[in-house]
Design a protein around this motif. Structure first.
Motif, PDB file in Angstrom:
ATOM      1  N   UNK A  16     -11.161   4.692   5.110  1.00  0.00           N
ATOM      2  CA  UNK A  16     -10.237   4.566   6.240  1.00  0.00           C
ATOM      3  C   UNK A  16     -10.896   5.145   7.497  1.00  0.00           C
ATOM      4  N   UNK A  17     -10.929   4.360   8.563  1.00  0.00           N
ATOM      5  CA  UNK A  17     -11.522   4.838   9.815  1.00  0.00           C
ATOM      6  C   UNK A  17     -10.472   5.479  10.709  1.00  0.00           C
ATOM      7  N   UNK A  18      -9.266   4.930  10.670  1.00  0.00           N
ATOM      8  CA  UNK A  18      -8.195   5.465  11.502  1.00  0.00           C
ATOM      9  C   UNK A  18      -7.244   4.357  11.902  1.00  0.00           C
ATOM     10  N   UNK A  19      -6.209   4.742  12.616  1.00  0.00           N
ATOM     11  CA  UNK A  19      -5.219   3.751  13.031  1.00  0.00           C
ATOM     12  C   UNK A  19      -5.287   3.534  14.529  1.00  0.00           C
ATOM     13  N   UNK A  20      -4.871   2.363  14.928  1.00  0.00           N
ATOM     14  CA  UNK A  20      -4.848   2.010  16.338  1.00  0.00           C
ATOM     15  C   UNK A  20      -3.709   1.021  16.549  1.00  0.00           C
ATOM     16  N   UNK A  21      -3.759   0.315  17.643  1.00  0.00           N
ATOM     17  CA  UNK A  21      -2.738  -0.695  17.872  1.00  0.00           C
ATOM     18  C   UNK A  21      -3.394  -1.918  18.472  1.00  0.00           C
ATOM     19  N   UNK A  70      -2.152  -1.055  13.593  1.00  0.00           N
ATOM     20  CA  UNK A  70      -3.173  -1.550  12.683  1.00  0.00           C
ATOM     21  C   UNK A  70      -4.006  -0.378  12.152  1.00  0.00           C
ATOM     22  N   UNK A 127      -7.881   0.525  10.689  1.00  0.00           N
ATOM     23  CA  UNK A 127      -9.261   0.051  10.573  1.00  0.00           C
ATOM     24  C   UNK A 127      -9.886   0.635   9.312  1.00  0.00           C
ATOM     25  N   UNK A 167     -13.429   0.646   6.952  1.00  0.00           N
ATOM     26  CA  UNK A 167     -14.812   0.261   6.738  1.00  0.00           C
ATOM     27  C   UNK A 167     -14.911  -0.164   5.284  1.00  0.00           C
ATOM     28  N   UNK A 190      -9.536  -5.020   9.320  1.00  0.00           N
ATOM     29  CA  UNK A 190      -8.397  -4.545  10.090  1.00  0.00           C
ATOM     30  C   UNK A 190      -7.135  -5.106   9.455  1.00  0.00           C
ATOM     31  N   UNK A 215      -7.870   9.817   7.649  1.00  0.00           N
ATOM     32  CA  UNK A 215      -9.023   9.074   8.146  1.00  0.00           C
ATOM     33  C   UNK A 215     -10.257   9.622   7.453  1.00  0.00           C
ATOM     34  N   UNK A 219     -18.679   6.467  12.608  1.00  0.00           N
ATOM     35  CA  UNK A 219     -17.345   6.154  12.088  1.00  0.00           C
ATOM     36  C   UNK A 219     -16.367   5.993  13.231  1.00  0.00           C
ATOM     37  N   UNK A 253     -13.873   2.476  15.756  1.00  0.00           N
ATOM     38  CA  UNK A 253     -12.493   2.634  16.224  1.00  0.00           C
ATOM     39  C   UNK A 253     -12.450   2.499  17.743  1.00  0.00           C
ATOM     40  N   UNK A 309     -10.659  -0.407  20.089  1.00  0.00           N
ATOM     41  CA  UNK A 309      -9.697  -0.126  21.154  1.00  0.00           C
ATOM     42  C   UNK A 309     -10.188  -0.691  22.476  1.00  0.00           C
ATOM     43  N   UNK A 325      -3.743   2.634  24.672  1.00  0.00           N
ATOM     44  CA  UNK A 325      -2.322   3.000  24.619  1.00  0.00           C
ATOM     45  C   UNK A 325      -1.823   3.515  25.964  1.00  0.00           C
TER      46      UNK A 325
END
Lengths: 210, 124
Positions: free
Chosen positions: A13-18, A29, A31, A33, A191, A200, B1, B5, B9, B56
């Motif tokens: 898991x890389x992290x969340x975003x939108x 969403x 992301x 890897x 994604x 993450x 990493x 991300x 964005x 954001x």
């Protein structure tokens, strides 16, 4: 037994975003890897009694323990951090030592993602099971208590499975039917819409949804 | 990493970010879908806050409708925002104009910035 073999890949898991969808709505969403995964061992009907692949993902910074070190040496790859068994499906390269990547997931619309959820420690029933809390004042003695754990002399015991305090989180969790936004094999970037278990950097198993 | 991300964005940002500052009176052109028809609604007011945050990022516009304060928070990079037109530049000394919420009538006016750039220096 006819079990459908699901395409499976390991990831992180890389992290969340939108992002914004076609209609302009904001969508959360995650992301991931995903891949490339190296095949470490091929299990077959003849030798193990079932068909599967043992695959590894992510290079390990630690010296592997001897049994594992032997495996990595045999295959001829760097030590892997995350090793899991996945069903063997068409498209995934077969001999040990080969690797496969996200191109396996081309055309897959939704996936199931499993991982280890964030640990919350020892928690009461309010947090762990979403029980209601009692009144906070007016002499209340049941603010966040467990409450009754059962009936009286009959049955004279606590029913199995009674929701009680205990370890919360840090458990294997699978989230099903996450819509795939994009699967980029070149960047190893998957994604998906929504959230997946764990922090993450946590390791994940991604399967194609049924 | 983290780069993947950040790259992701970066892709979500709109190509041209509308230029406006805190205190400006702006027309925000918002696309609205009604049934299957799409139209543009204009929300006019004072920009009282801008929030950073990459893709954001958001800004808050305040106006008075029928004696009642109305604030709308717009995601800066939302495709619903067609454009932001600056009607009047404001001269302010704060990044967040929350003090306007307590004011009524004439006191809600923000002084206009004429012939000056953002740092208050005179333009040529």
């Amino acid at each position: 037994m006819t079990r459908r073999m699901r395409k499976t890949i390991l990831g992180r898991k890389l992290g969340t975003s939108q992002r914004y969808d076609e209609a302009g709505n904001r969508v959360q969403v995650t992301l991931i890897e995903a891949g490339p995964c190296t095949i470490l061992q091929v299990k077959t009907q003849e030798t193990e009694g079932y068909e599967a692949l043992q695959v590894g993902f992510g290079d390990s910074s630690k010296e592997p323990k001897k049994p594992r070190a032997g495996l990595f040496e045999k295959v001829g790859c760097a030590a892997k951090r995350f090793i899991r068994e996945v069903p063997s499906v068409e498209g995934a390269a077969l001999p040990a030592g080969e690797s496969f990547d996200l191109s396996l997931f081309e055309g897959v619309a939704s996936v199931d993602v499993s991982g280890v959820s964030k640990g919350k420690g020892f928690q009461g029933t309010v947090k762990r099971w979403n029980h209601a809390i009692g009144p906070k004042s007016h002499g209340s003695k049941s603010k966040r208590n467990v409450g009754s754990t059962g009936m009286h002399q009959d049955p004279g015991r606590v029913v199995k499975g009674k929701k009680m305090p205990g370890q919360h989180g840090n458990a294997n969790v699978k989230v099903r039917n996450l819509q795939v936004v994009s699967a980029d094999a070149e960047q190893n970037l998957l994604v998906v819409e929504g959230s997946v278990p764990g922090p993450a950097g946590g390791y994940l198993t991604i399967e194609e949804s049924l | 990493m983290m780069n993947k991300l950040q790259d992701f964005e970066q892709e979500q940002l709109r190509p041209e970010v509308p230029e406006f500052n805190i205190g400006d009176t702006v027309d925000v052109h918002v696309r609205i879908v009604e049934g299957d028809k799409e139209r543009v609604q204009v929300f006019t007011g004072t920009v009282i806050a801008r929030k950073s945050g990459g893709s954001r990022a958001a800004f808050t516009v305040r106006r008075i409708v029928a004696g009642e304060g109305v604030e709308r928070v717009f995601p800066l990079h939302s495709p619903w925002i067609e454009k932001v037109v600056v009607k009047r530049r404001g001269r302010v000394r704060r990044a967040k104009l929350y003090y306007l919420r307590k004011r009524i009538g004439k006191a809600t006016k923000v002084r206009e910035r004429i012939g000056q750039d953002r740092d208050g220096k005179k333009k040529d």
